[in-house]
Design an enzyme around this catalytic site. Sequence first.
Site, PDB file in Angstrom:
ATOM      1  N   CYS A  41      33.043 -69.744 -57.599  1.00  0.00           N
ATOM      2  CA  CYS A  41      33.636 -69.002 -56.473  1.00  0.00           C
ATOM      3  C   CYS A  41      34.931 -68.342 -56.932  1.00  0.00           C
ATOM      4  O   CYS A  41      35.596 -68.822 -57.845  1.00  0.00           O
ATOM      5  CB  CYS A  41      33.907 -69.992 -55.347  1.00  0.00           C
ATOM      6  SG  CYS A  41      34.799 -69.327 -53.923  1.00  0.00           S
ATOM      7  N   SER A  43      37.680 -68.446 -55.558  1.00  0.00           N
ATOM      8  CA  SER A  43      38.826 -69.348 -55.367  1.00  0.00           C
ATOM      9  C   SER A  43      39.111 -70.141 -56.649  1.00  0.00           C
ATOM     10  O   SER A  43      40.268 -70.432 -56.954  1.00  0.00           O
ATOM     11  CB  SER A  43      38.582 -70.298 -54.199  1.00  0.00           C
ATOM     12  OG  SER A  43      38.372 -69.561 -53.008  1.00  0.00           O
ATOM     13  N   HIS A  46      41.059 -67.821 -58.666  1.00  0.00           N
ATOM     14  CA  HIS A  46      42.438 -67.740 -58.156  1.00  0.00           C
ATOM     15  C   HIS A  46      43.292 -68.882 -58.713  1.00  0.00           C
ATOM     16  O   HIS A  46      44.484 -68.721 -58.935  1.00  0.00           O
ATOM     17  CB  HIS A  46      42.469 -67.823 -56.631  1.00  0.00           C
ATOM     18  CG  HIS A  46      41.984 -66.605 -55.904  1.00  0.00           C
ATOM     19  ND1 HIS A  46      42.159 -65.318 -56.363  1.00  0.00           N
ATOM     20  CD2 HIS A  46      41.348 -66.476 -54.712  1.00  0.00           C
ATOM     21  CE1 HIS A  46      41.650 -64.462 -55.481  1.00  0.00           C
ATOM     22  NE2 HIS A  46      41.147 -65.143 -54.485  1.00  0.00           N
ATOM     23  N   HIS A  62      34.327 -76.316 -56.616  1.00  0.00           N
ATOM     24  CA  HIS A  62      34.419 -76.905 -55.271  1.00  0.00           C
ATOM     25  C   HIS A  62      33.174 -76.554 -54.465  1.00  0.00           C
ATOM     26  O   HIS A  62      33.133 -76.773 -53.263  1.00  0.00           O
ATOM     27  CB  HIS A  62      35.680 -76.391 -54.563  1.00  0.00           C
ATOM     28  CG  HIS A  62      35.673 -74.906 -54.403  1.00  0.00           C
ATOM     29  ND1 HIS A  62      36.006 -74.051 -55.429  1.00  0.00           N
ATOM     30  CD2 HIS A  62      35.312 -74.122 -53.363  1.00  0.00           C
ATOM     31  CE1 HIS A  62      35.863 -72.803 -55.005  1.00  0.00           C
ATOM     32  NE2 HIS A  62      35.431 -72.823 -53.764  1.00  0.00           N
ATOM     33  N   CYS A 163      30.321 -73.905 -50.201  1.00  0.00           N
ATOM     34  CA  CYS A 163      31.468 -73.013 -50.004  1.00  0.00           C
ATOM     35  C   CYS A 163      31.040 -71.643 -49.489  1.00  0.00           C
ATOM     36  O   CYS A 163      31.205 -71.344 -48.319  1.00  0.00           O
ATOM     37  CB  CYS A 163      32.348 -72.867 -51.243  1.00  0.00           C
ATOM     38  SG  CYS A 163      33.790 -71.821 -50.860  1.00  0.00           S
TER      39      CYS A 163
HETATM   40  P1  PAD Z   1      33.741 -62.111 -55.363  1.00  0.00           P
HETATM   41  O1  PAD Z   1      34.535 -61.747 -56.551  1.00  0.00           O
HETATM   42  O2  PAD Z   1      32.349 -62.589 -55.524  1.00  0.00           O
HETATM   43  O3  PAD Z   1      33.711 -60.891 -54.316  1.00  0.00           O
HETATM   44  C1  PAD Z   1      34.786 -60.020 -54.074  1.00  0.00           C
HETATM   45  C2  PAD Z   1      34.200 -58.649 -53.780  1.00  0.00           C
HETATM   46  O4  PAD Z   1      35.237 -57.778 -53.368  1.00  0.00           O
HETATM   47  C3  PAD Z   1      33.533 -57.998 -54.995  1.00  0.00           C
HETATM   48  O5  PAD Z   1      32.214 -57.599 -54.666  1.00  0.00           O
HETATM   49  C4  PAD Z   1      34.434 -56.811 -55.303  1.00  0.00           C
HETATM   50  O6  PAD Z   1      33.730 -55.714 -55.851  1.00  0.00           O
HETATM   51  C5  PAD Z   1      35.000 -56.497 -53.938  1.00  0.00           C
HETATM   52  N1  PAD Z   1      36.269 -55.773 -53.958  1.00  0.00           N
HETATM   53  C6  PAD Z   1      37.357 -55.997 -54.739  1.00  0.00           C
HETATM   54  N2  PAD Z   1      38.356 -55.133 -54.428  1.00  0.00           N
HETATM   55  C7  PAD Z   1      37.896 -54.363 -53.418  1.00  0.00           C
HETATM   56  C8  PAD Z   1      38.460 -53.292 -52.657  1.00  0.00           C
HETATM   57  N3  PAD Z   1      39.701 -52.853 -52.874  1.00  0.00           N
HETATM   58  N4  PAD Z   1      37.689 -52.725 -51.685  1.00  0.00           N
HETATM   59  C9  PAD Z   1      36.436 -53.149 -51.458  1.00  0.00           C
HETATM   60  N5  PAD Z   1      35.852 -54.168 -52.140  1.00  0.00           N
HETATM   61  C10 PAD Z   1      36.563 -54.751 -53.117  1.00  0.00           C
HETATM   62  O7  PAD Z   1      34.616 -63.211 -54.592  1.00  0.00           O
HETATM   63  P2  PAD Z   1      34.105 -64.317 -53.522  1.00  0.00           P
HETATM   64  O8  PAD Z   1      33.168 -63.657 -52.600  1.00  0.00           O
HETATM   65  O9  PAD Z   1      33.749 -65.566 -54.242  1.00  0.00           O
HETATM   66  O10 PAD Z   1      35.496 -64.619 -52.767  1.00  0.00           O
HETATM   67  C11 PAD Z   1      36.091 -63.610 -51.962  1.00  0.00           C
HETATM   68  C12 PAD Z   1      37.409 -64.110 -51.403  1.00  0.00           C
HETATM   69  O11 PAD Z   1      37.169 -65.143 -50.442  1.00  0.00           O
HETATM   70  C13 PAD Z   1      38.346 -64.717 -52.457  1.00  0.00           C
HETATM   71  O12 PAD Z   1      39.671 -64.317 -52.189  1.00  0.00           O
HETATM   72  C14 PAD Z   1      38.179 -66.205 -52.227  1.00  0.00           C
HETATM   73  O13 PAD Z   1      39.287 -66.944 -52.673  1.00  0.00           O
HETATM   74  C15 PAD Z   1      38.045 -66.226 -50.723  1.00  0.00           C
HETATM   75  C16 PAD Z   1      37.464 -67.499 -50.157  1.00  0.00           C
HETATM   76  N6  PAD Z   1      37.975 -67.935 -48.972  1.00  0.00           N
HETATM   77  C17 PAD Z   1      37.506 -69.053 -48.397  1.00  0.00           C
HETATM   78  C18 PAD Z   1      38.073 -69.446 -47.078  1.00  0.00           C
HETATM   79  O14 PAD Z   1      37.831 -70.560 -46.602  1.00  0.00           O
HETATM   80  N7  PAD Z   1      38.816 -68.572 -46.431  1.00  0.00           N
HETATM   81  C19 PAD Z   1      36.507 -69.807 -49.009  1.00  0.00           C
HETATM   82  C20 PAD Z   1      35.980 -69.339 -50.200  1.00  0.00           C
HETATM   83  C21 PAD Z   1      36.456 -68.182 -50.792  1.00  0.00           C
HETATM   84 ZN    ZN Z   2      34.895 -71.235 -52.693  1.00  0.00          ZN
END
Ligand code: PAD
Ligand code: ZN
Length: 362
Positions: A41, A43, A46, A62, A163
């Site tokens: 993921c 995260s 990050h 996770h 997740c």
């Molecule tokens: P990922 O890298 O699979 O997806 C991110 C997507 O965003 C990619 O498809 C990119 O191409 C796209 N992207 C990047 N920049 C831009 C932009 N400027 N405009 C449009 N699209 C763009 O990541 P993920 O899906 O694993 O995670 C996404 C976020 O969610 C990340 O910040 C993660 O830490 C967060 C998250 N939050 C929780 C929560 O509980 N809130 C849980 C899990 C993940």
């Molecule tokens: Zn996650």
Amino acid sequence: MRTVRAAVVNAVRDAVRVEPLSLREPRADEVLVRLGASGVCHSDLHVITGDLPMPLPAVLGHEGAGVVEEVGAAVRRVKVGDHVVLSWVPYCGSCWYCESGHTHLCEMGYVKSLAAEVFTRDGGAVGQLAGVGSMAEFTVVPESGCIPIDADIPLDSACLVGCGVMTGVGAVINTARVEPGQSVAVFGAGGVGLNVVQGAALAGAHPIIAVDLNERKLGLARAFGATHVVNGGAGDAVAALQELTGGRGVDVSFEVIGSPDVILQAFLGTRRGGKTVVVGVAPATAMVSLPGFLLPLAEKSLVGSLYGSADMARDVPRLIALYRAGKLKLDELVTRRFALNEVGEAFAALQAGDVARGVITF
Ligand code: PAD
Ligand code: ZN
């Protein structure tokens, strides 16, 4: 004590190393799990880049699923041999949040897991990401961090419920409570965002507009239920949203990237009285700047969503049932599988945008 191989981040921006660590026995309320699969993921990334600060060194991962190998004397909800999805918010069950029905906001479970010290190296503690540490052959987690599932569900698909799928679908169903016919925009169609898209489809939203910079992700978004796609790099995404909604903007927009600039776009693309839901985790030092007058004058709300506001004990079985019924895509999210010693490649693929989800299998 047993020796297990695990993917460890030792310092911010260090290469991830697969190292042998000592894993202690489970205590009375803990469970020893043999991992079957761990999703990769953003995260985790990050944490490697330092955008999401956590004490290091730590075992990454996770988003895990596996098989119960051993249980502590007081464990009642799972038994040896059970297949389980791991939860990254183990909850205490007795704090204010747990007692008011918001187990995903429990703070005590996380504090406890920080002190759990299940992994050690040369006598020094190695943490576990979000109390899980699923990029390891085995891990020890609290009983409340294990949700049993049927043994015929493939673990490399099931882990994603731990997740990305829960976070994405839950943000739509639990946090935003999207209604049939509402218009939805999803900024970021990655491992989590694709699940916001499929959650919106499950909720009966229309239109469902996915915004990404990567054409491959936009193609995937269509396969997961997006009715329209917008390449945010090719024009003004906010204007595109307005054009698709009679000039109003969408009822609900989701930011699933963690970019202050995109949070602003999502906010501006939301209609008067609409809701902007922030799922993406922005760097800990980043500030988000919004036109303040629009909060009251356009009566917009801006809300965060943690873990899809999930009640894991209730929601994991629900999502697994939807998967079984063919209504929730899990297998299709797994675009690449990696061995544990290929963890560096798995993160490179995530960073390059090559995968919907990469999964480490054991
Ligand atoms: P990922 O890298 O699979 O997806 C991110 C997507 O965003 C990619 O498809 C990119 O191409 C796209 N992207 C990047 N920049 C831009 C932009 N400027 N405009 C449009 N699209 C763009 O990541 P993920 O899906 O694993 O995670 C996404 C976020 O969610 C990340 O910040 C993660 O830490 C967060 C998250 N939050 C929780 C929560 O509980 N809130 C849980 C899990 C993940
Ligand atoms: Zn996650």
